[in-house]
Write an enzyme that holds these catalytic residues in place. Structure first.
Site, PDB file in Angstrom:
ATOM      1  N   ASP A 103       0.874  -1.165   0.000  1.00 32.42           N
ATOM      2  CA  ASP A 103       0.000   0.000   0.000  1.00 32.42           C
ATOM      3  C   ASP A 103       0.920   1.225   0.000  1.00 32.42           C
ATOM      4  O   ASP A 103       1.648   1.452   0.969  1.00 32.42           O
ATOM      5  CB  ASP A 103      -0.883  -0.021   1.250  1.00 32.42           C
ATOM      6  N   TYR A 136      -8.468  14.459  -7.921  1.00 31.86           N
ATOM      7  CA  TYR A 136      -7.725  13.617  -8.864  1.00 31.86           C
ATOM      8  C   TYR A 136      -6.885  14.471  -9.815  1.00 31.86           C
ATOM      9  O   TYR A 136      -5.706  14.192 -10.048  1.00 31.86           O
ATOM     10  CB  TYR A 136      -8.723  12.764  -9.656  1.00 31.86           C
TER      11      TYR A 136
END
Length: 242
Positions: free
Chosen positions: A56, A148
């Site tokens: 991760d 984003y």
């Protein structure tokens, strides 16, 4: 003969988020070239022939452990492709702190962690290729994707700063900015939405993941040794002028 041997020399390549979509296509393209490829995933599913490393990128300790695993198996990372990314789309006024921070932490801060760790080995080798997978959205903007777009635009500034810092050691840093690509992420769109998107693209179609992969492998090739700090669009002409 000697040139062919040099060209075929396998390199240690690390691709993050390489279990599906663009990342998988990139990993497969490097594998096809004969490189030693490691792929980070959260839940497994790396392509056949690649070293599957669970990581991760929002966890610095997991990033460190992933590099240790790759270095032990394949040697120092010579090519890093920072591709792992997530979306939490919503309009600005509805965007929560977590919607913002989770996307920035994965897409931008995660890429910083990867590049910083990879650069250590590349500096010792006095060579290396870093490729960040951004998006046309980082240049054009997109309603509902403030987080984003900001994360993907940030990769451009990061790459260009790294290019200036590390260029004297033959380390390049570049950005690939895909447009709309045939992946699971775009597969959820309705036919009407897809038609609207295609109408904005001069080539009137989506990209295939392999077409993005070709730009990445080129940036990592001998032919791109003098290319650094560049943003290579693979978007069918959608973002031209930016």
């Amino acid at each position: 003969m000697s040139e062919q041997t040099a060209e075929a020399q396998p390199r240690s390549v690390l691709v993050t988020g390489g279990n599906r979509g663009i990342g998988r296509a990139i990993a497969e393209a490097f594998l096809a070239q004969g490189d030693k490829v490691a792929v980070t995933t959260r839940n497994g599913g790396a392509p056949e022939g690649a070293l599957d490393v669970r990581c991760d990128v929002t966890d610095p300790e997991q990033v460190e452990a992933a590099f240790a695993t790759v270095e032990e198996a394949h040697g120092p990372v010579e090519v890093l492709v920072a591709n792992a990314g997530i979306t939490h789309d919503t309009l600005l006024l509805r965007m929560s702190e977590d919607d913002w921070s989770s996307v920035i932490d994965t897409n931008l801060t995660g890429s910083y962690r990867l590049a910083k760790r990879a650069a250590k080995g590349m500096l010792r080798l006095r060579r290396g290729r870093i490729v960040f997978v951004s998006s046309v959205v980082g240049l054009l903007g997109s309603a509902g994707q403030v987080n984003y777009a900001a994360s993907k635009a940030g990769l451009v500034g990061m790459a260009r700063s790294i290019a200036r810092e590390l260029g004297s050691r033959s380390i390049t840093a570049n950005v690939v900015a895909p447009g709309f690509v045939e992946t699971d992420m775009t597969g959820v769109l309705t036919d009407e939405q897809k038609a609207l998107i295609k109408a904005q693209v001069p080539l009137q179609r989506y990209a295939q993941p392999a077409e993005v992969a070709q730009a990445v492998t080129w940036l990592a090739s001998d032919g791109a040794a003098y290319v650094t700090g560049a943003v290579i669009p693979v978007d069918g002409g959608l973002g031209m002028g930016h």
